[in-house]
Every structure is written in C-alpha cells, then in structure tokens.
Write an enzyme that holds these catalytic residues in place. Structure first.
Site, PDB file in Angstrom:
ATOM      1  N   HIS A  14       1.561   4.160  -2.994  1.00  0.00           N
ATOM      2  CA  HIS A  14       1.313   5.599  -2.848  1.00  0.00           C
ATOM      3  C   HIS A  14       2.302   6.432  -3.668  1.00  0.00           C
ATOM      4  O   HIS A  14       1.965   7.523  -4.122  1.00  0.00           O
ATOM      5  CB  HIS A  14       1.417   6.025  -1.382  1.00  0.00           C
ATOM      6  CG  HIS A  14       0.110   5.997  -0.651  1.00  0.00           C
ATOM      7  ND1 HIS A  14      -1.060   6.502  -1.195  1.00  0.00           N
ATOM      8  CD2 HIS A  14      -0.219   5.547   0.584  1.00  0.00           C
ATOM      9  CE1 HIS A  14      -2.049   6.352  -0.313  1.00  0.00           C
ATOM     10  NE2 HIS A  14      -1.570   5.764   0.759  1.00  0.00           N
ATOM     11  N   HIS A  55       0.835  -1.199   0.000  1.00  0.00           N
ATOM     12  CA  HIS A  55       0.000   0.000   0.000  1.00  0.00           C
ATOM     13  C   HIS A  55       0.875   1.257   0.000  1.00  0.00           C
ATOM     14  O   HIS A  55       0.693   2.161  -0.829  1.00  0.00           O
ATOM     15  CB  HIS A  55      -0.919  -0.039   1.237  1.00  0.00           C
ATOM     16  CG  HIS A  55      -1.725   1.194   1.490  1.00  0.00           C
ATOM     17  ND1 HIS A  55      -3.075   1.266   1.223  1.00  0.00           N
ATOM     18  CD2 HIS A  55      -1.378   2.406   1.982  1.00  0.00           C
ATOM     19  CE1 HIS A  55      -3.522   2.469   1.548  1.00  0.00           C
ATOM     20  NE2 HIS A  55      -2.510   3.184   2.022  1.00  0.00           N
ATOM     21  N   GLU A  56       1.831   1.321   0.922  1.00  0.00           N
ATOM     22  CA  GLU A  56       2.674   2.523   1.025  1.00  0.00           C
ATOM     23  C   GLU A  56       3.524   2.702  -0.229  1.00  0.00           C
ATOM     24  O   GLU A  56       3.700   3.807  -0.721  1.00  0.00           O
ATOM     25  CB  GLU A  56       3.558   2.467   2.282  1.00  0.00           C
ATOM     26  CG  GLU A  56       2.790   2.400   3.599  1.00  0.00           C
ATOM     27  CD  GLU A  56       1.708   3.468   3.751  1.00  0.00           C
ATOM     28  OE1 GLU A  56       1.800   4.519   3.086  1.00  0.00           O
ATOM     29  OE2 GLU A  56       0.760   3.243   4.524  1.00  0.00           O
ATOM     30  N   GLU A  63      -5.951   6.501  -1.724  1.00  0.00           N
ATOM     31  CA  GLU A  63      -5.942   5.373  -0.790  1.00  0.00           C
ATOM     32  C   GLU A  63      -6.461   4.104  -1.453  1.00  0.00           C
ATOM     33  O   GLU A  63      -5.930   3.016  -1.229  1.00  0.00           O
ATOM     34  CB  GLU A  63      -6.775   5.708   0.451  1.00  0.00           C
ATOM     35  CG  GLU A  63      -6.220   6.864   1.267  1.00  0.00           C
ATOM     36  CD  GLU A  63      -4.805   6.614   1.764  1.00  0.00           C
ATOM     37  OE1 GLU A  63      -4.430   5.436   1.918  1.00  0.00           O
ATOM     38  OE2 GLU A  63      -4.080   7.597   1.977  1.00  0.00           O
ATOM     39  N   ASP A  68      -4.577   0.650  -1.877  1.00  0.00           N
ATOM     40  CA  ASP A  68      -5.114  -0.633  -1.386  1.00  0.00           C
ATOM     41  C   ASP A  68      -5.096  -1.687  -2.491  1.00  0.00           C
ATOM     42  O   ASP A  68      -4.683  -2.826  -2.277  1.00  0.00           O
ATOM     43  CB  ASP A  68      -6.570  -0.461  -0.920  1.00  0.00           C
ATOM     44  CG  ASP A  68      -6.658   0.120   0.496  1.00  0.00           C
ATOM     45  OD1 ASP A  68      -5.634   0.117   1.213  1.00  0.00           O
ATOM     46  OD2 ASP A  68      -7.752   0.565   0.870  1.00  0.00           O
TER      47      ASP A  68
HETATM   48 ZN   LIG Z   1      -2.485   5.211   2.448  1.00  0.00          ZN
END
Ligand SMILES: [Zn+2]
Length: 692
Positions: A535, A531-532, A592, A596
């Site tokens: 980003h 996830h990070e 986000e 995900d």
């Molecule tokens: Zn996030």
C-alpha cells in the site's frame, strides 16, 4: 460508537460500513480455529473435483462454501468472520466478568456493557432519551443559531452537513491540522442519490420510507417538545425534506473514485478564506462550539462541497433544516434506543441494503459497541488472553523478511530507473511497524460511564473521542496511536505516517498459528503484511514520501510507466462481474488489488528465502510453494448475499474474495509453475498484470 474513518486509511478488508447499525459482526458457533491437518490448511475446504488451474478459488474453497451457509444474521460469512467470532467469544467472557463490577480496572467496560445489555430498561425509556436534543433542535429559530447547534451535535457523534476533525497536514505530516470534509448523508455513497437504474431508484424509495418510519417513531417525544400533534402526513413530509437536503449535499460531494486521489481532497486555506465560501455560516462560532482550539489554517478537503452546503442554507427553510437534523440524531442513536428503532434501522441498513435476515443477538451488538467506544480498555483484556510474546516476535521477523523481499523486488524492476529506485528504498527503509497492541493504552478516566444510561454512555463516549480529536489540532502527530482496536481482524497502512499496523486480532488462525507450517503462515499473515507494505507503493500510497508527506518522488517517466502498469489492473478487475449487471469498479479497487498482487508475491519471495523453506517437503499432498498459495486462498473462502455483493461493488475499495484470489494467482507465473498449469489454462492470464 460512530467513528469516522479518515480517508487514506488503507485496510486489508472492510469490516465496517458507513451505516449505523449495519456493522458486520460474527454469528454461529465458530469452528475452533485449529485445523486438524499437519500444515494448518483447511483440507475439508478443498474441492478436488475442480482443477486448480481452472478456478483456484473454487478448488481451495468450494467445499467450505458449500458447507458454510450464511447465518441468518449475517450478510457475508467467511473464514475471517469465523476468526472474529472466536475473538468475540473471548470479549464476551471478559465483559460478562467485568459486568459483575468486582474489578476496578474493568469497571468501565463492565458498566457500559451491562447498560447496553439491559434491554428492559432501554425498552421502558422508548424515545424519551432523545428529548434533550429534540429540544435543542426545536430551539433553532433562525439560521444564526446553526453553528452552535452543529458544534453540539457533532460533539456527541451526530453526523450532519459536514465532517469536522483533525488530520495530519498532507504536506507537513508531522503536524496535525483541522480538517473539514463532506458528510451528512444517510445513503452509503453520494452516487446512491443519482443513479437511474431500476434497483437504485427502488433503493431511494425504500430509504424515504425508512426515514418516514423513523420519524413516526419519534412523534410521541416530538409532540411533547413542540406541544403539537403529528400524523402520517408529517412523517412523509419529513422524509421528503430529508431527501431534498441530502440530495443537494450529495450534488456537491465528490465520488468515491475521486476521493482516492489525495490531490483532490487537499485544499489548505486560512479560516478567513474558508469564511468567504459561506456567507450563511459562521465558522469561528462553529469551531468554538465544537471545542476546537484556536487555529489559522485548515484543510477544506472539498471546497465545492462547502459551497454547496452554504447554498443549501441559503435556499432551504428552517423547518427542513430542523427535520434533517432530527433525522440524523435519530439515525445516529437508533441502534442503542428501544427495539422499535433498532428493528427499523436493521430493516433498511441490514435487510434491504445487505440482505441480512435477522438482527444479531443482543450480546453480539453490545460487544461490538463496547469495542467501538472503549476499544483499548476492552482490548487490553483481550491481549492478555489471546496474544503472546511469541506471536509478536514471529510476526516481527516475518515483517523484516517481507521488507527485505520488497527491497529485492524494487532492485530487480526493469521498468524503474535508478533515481526512483533509490527514493523507493528510502521510503521502504522508513516504514515503521506496529504489532498487536499499543505500547501505551488510551486513558479513559475523563469518560463518565453511568450504569443504566445506554444512550448517554454512547453520547459521552462520542464526546470523549471528539474532544480527543480536537485536542490534536495544532500539535505534533502522535504515531504511536492506533486506528484499530486489538481484537480487530484486519490490518492497515497509514500513508500519512508511513507505517503498517497489525492488530492482535488478525494474528491468529487461519492467518497465523505457531503450530502451522511456515508456508501456510506466509500465505496467510505473510500476504497480509505484504499487502499493507505494498500500500505504501500503490497508486495512492506512492504519492506520499518516506515522511508521510504528499510529495512526488518519482521521475516523470517512471510515473508514466507506473500508470501504464496500474491500468492493466484497472482493466483486469473491471472486467469481473460482482452481481448481475454490476461489475467490480476497477478504479475504486485499484489500490487494494495492487496491494493484493504485491502482497502475495512478497510473501512467496520471503518464504522461499526463509530457513523454513530450505528443509521443506511435501505436506498434506501439497508442495511448499503450493501451500503458500493455498494458505492465501483459504483466507478468502466466503459466501455473500446478493444485496451485500451489490452494495460492496458500489462502495467498497476491496474486490470480492474470489477475485482477490483468482485475480492475483492468474497474474503470477510462480503460480502457474507451482501447480503445473498449461499455458492456456484459465488461471494463466495472457496479459498478466504486474506492478510490484
Ligand atoms: Zn488494503
């Protein structure tokens, strides 16, 4: 304890709100943390009467949600709250010990915590600790004195009119520059001042009531300072004035979706250019009062907001300005004042806005405030107890594998040209990672903590932090600093630094356990890492390059292809209902949701490529692939109060847990295959979205 998070801080979840005294904190006994299953999955959470292909979240979580009602002092209760609760128990033990004052190393956190816990002393003082600042505000007898007054108030953490701080220059991210941004609102978001639906109108009127009640609580000390008598009519008039001032500020403020666009919040100018925007406010004097070093250029994130601020100064009475400042002083201090203030603050920000029934126990609040104000001193003790070298090494190797998966993923994309792929890999290879805790702990020796002075400690801690921020202006960026404390159950990507950060607090069950099956660890901690990392390549992150600069490295055609793929996610999540008539905001949550979706795909790819997967067999009735998905879904088991659900949908860039699960798996053919879902099953989207 009032830290402002800067704009592009991309966290895994939202654990705090921009509301004084409304921060989420754990409650209840916690549930031990280690599951009794062989895999590490929480088998008791599963509801086998639900078909995973019909509603995967319900399948993975609904036995948990049925048996884990929300504690009275919470607005939400989920599995990561259980984890935060376990971390808090450790922090409480550390602080109880430190409060005895025997160890020089922990004396400061011990004194801070003991002062916060000393309820009788705080109660006895009532509103008296506000007197010094009330006098200062009463001393504002012309607009000319405002720069000095604001410099002082901002310095002790009282948010008002605007935010001033330090931030990397978007176009030269190795250097830190001064930055001015919108601020000074008491409601959660600028839209709260303008929405016309019944619920929003009601919330505004409840807010005005709250401001009036807080004003009434300060009357004894104000009477003393101003040598005058006040009554209920004064409080009502105060609240109306606050609403007028904040509404005018909100008019000039950008909405939350626009603020996700870095181009809309980057306006670098000289201080002389800034001064031209505000005939009624002298910036040189403000900067001096705030203790900023000399500088020539500044990012004025929203020039229109600064203009609105100046127009407000030109058209508002001094009485209203003083009233507005008094309110923000009280608002910022409420949680550490006597119970009358604490309870009234709770009533609006936690009960009305989030549906919470009861105030959290005092020790929970004091643990939270110590973490906010002395986080790295407390975190050092936490790491000693809860985070071993093994967890750090394991996480690091998972990070490397997931980075390798993203490289493979980028290579395989059919929609991206080679030129952009090359640049994407340059950025990926430059991502740095930080795991567990800082290499160098923050030095708090300049911060004075006085036993018995709870509010003073909080103000001095804010002053310490503000001064630290001021000290960064004009200097090279220090990437070794952390924006989260070690016990935090969260993680973040920082686009201006191009790094991913995983506090020790999240590298625990159910996210990670040395004892758990690898598939479950990849579904938990692996999905957080993925996830990070994603980003860095979401609609916001992709606008920054390998060095953290706002710099377009995409060919126009690839940029267009990207936006088309993104808009699929905007439509998908925008169709989900948060509560009643309120939908998830597909644009606000786009970054986000992208993270995900990418995160789970990368975690699964990395798992399948790992040595652990080679020999993996069925466990606890699930295949290895199924366990990756189950590990991911079970992070998100949660219950939410309706008021909280509404607030989150209107302010939070993260989707509710159930959509974070079902939104992702319904886009993945890998899921369909793992659970043998029929092509027309609800968890198989006909127009599956895929960005990464
Ligand atoms: Zn996030």
């Amino acid at each position: 304890m009032r830290q402002a998070k800067h704009r592009f801080f991309l966290a895994f979840m939202t654990v705090s709100l921009p509301l004084a005294g409304a921060l989420l904190w754990a409650q209840g006994a916690g549930r031990g943390g280690s599951s009794s299953s062989a895999s590490g999955l929480e088998l008791s959470a599963i509801n086998r009467s639900v078909d995973p292909c019909t509603d995967f979240y319900q399948f993975a979580c609904s036995a948990w949600t049925a048996s884990n009602p929300i504690p009275a002092d919470r607005s939400r209760w989920g599995r990561f709250d259980e984890l935060q609760e376990r971390n808090n128990d450790i922090l409480r033990r550390v602080l109880d010990q430190a409060a005895l004052g025997r160890e020089p190393e922990t004396k400061k956190i011990g004194d801070y915590y003991a002062s916060c816990m000393d309820e009788p002393a705080i109660e006895k003082k009532g509103a008296a600790p506000l007197e010094t600042e009330f006098k200062r505000i009463a001393g504002l007898t012309s607009l000319d004195g405002l720069p000095e007054l604001l410099g002082t108030l901002h310095g002790i953490g009282v948010g008002s009119f605007f935010d001033f701080g330090a931030e990397p220059d978007f176009k030269d991210a190795k250097m830190v520059i001064a930055t001015l941004d919108q601020g000074g609102l008491g409601l959660p978001d600028r839209d709260y001042y303008f929405r016309e639906d019944v619920k929003s109108v009601e919330t505004r009127s409840q807010y005005v009531d709250h401001v009036a009640k807080m004003s009434a609580l300060t009357m004894p000390v104000r009477g003393l300072v101003e040598k005058a008598r006040f009554d209920d009519a004064t409080s009502a008039a105060d609240a109306a004035a606050v609403m007028r001032v904040e509404t005018a500020l909100a008019k000039g403020a950008l909405d939350a979706v626009s603020r996700r666009d870095p181009v809309k919040v980057y306006h670098k100018m000289t201080t002389a250019e800034l001064q031209k925007l505000t005939p009624h406010f002298n910036w040189a004097r403000y900067f001096r009062a705030a203790g900023a070093p000399a500088f020539q250029s500044i990012n004025v994130a929203e020039p229109d907001f600064i203009t609105a601020f100046d127009q407000l100064l030109g058209s508002t009475s001094l009485d209203d300005i003083r009233t507005y400042l008094r309110w923000h002083l009280v608002h910022a201090s409420a949680v550490i004042l006597s119970s009358a203030f604490v309870n009234e603050n709770f009533q609006f920000y936690s009960a009305t806005l989030q549906g919470t029934k009861e105030l959290r126990a005092r020790w929970r609040r004091c643990v939270q405030y110590t973490d906010s104000d002395l986080g790295e001193a407390l975190g050092k003790a936490f790491v000693k107890e809860a985070f071993g070298a093994d967890a750090k090494a394991d996480t690091l190797s998972m990070v490397k594998e997931i980075e390798a998966s993203l490289e493979q993923d980028i290579d395989s994309l059919s929609w991206m040209t080679d030129a952009t792929k090359k640049q994407a890999l340059v950025k990926l290879h430059a991502v740095e990672n930080k795991i567990g805790y800082p290499d160098r702990w923050r030095d708090y020796s300049a911060l004075k903590i006085v036993r018995g002075d709870a509010l003073g400690n909080s103000e001095r801690a804010n002053a310490f932090e503000f001064k630290r921020q001021m000290g960064k202006i004009g200097k090279p960026l220090d990437k070794s600093e952390w924006d989260m404390t070690p016990p935090t159950v969260n993680a973040y990507y920082e686009p201006l630094q191009n790094n991913i950060n995983f506090p020790a607090g999240i590298l625990q069950p159910p996210f990670y356990s040395a004892k758990a099956d690898a598939a479950v660890n990849y579904g938990g901690a692996g999905a957080v890492i993925g996830h990070e990392l994603t980003h860095g390549f979401d609609d916001e992150g992709r606008q920054f390059d390998a060095k953290g600069n706002l710099n377009d490295w995409w060919t126009p055609e690839d940029g267009k292809a990207y936006d088309e793929r993104s808009s699929c996610l905007v439509n998908q999540y925008g169709s989900f209902t948060a509560i009643d008539d309120v939908k998830v905001n597909g644009k606000l949550t786009l970054g986000e949701n992208t993270a995900d979706n990418g995160g789970v795909r990368l975690a699964l790819m990395a798992y399948l490529a790992s040595s652990a997967a080679k020999a993996a067999k069925e466990l606890d009735g699930f295949t290895p692939e199924q366990r990756v998905f189950m590990g991911f879904a079970q992070i998100w088991c949660e219950n939410r109060r309706p008021e909280y659900e509404r607030l989150q949908a209107q302010t939070n860039p993260h989707s509710p847990g159930r959509y974070r699960v079902n939104g992702v798996v319904s886009n993945m053919p890998e899921f369909q295959k793992a659970f043998s879902c029929k092509a027309d099953a609800p968890m198989v989207r006909q127009n599956a979205c895929r960005v990464w």
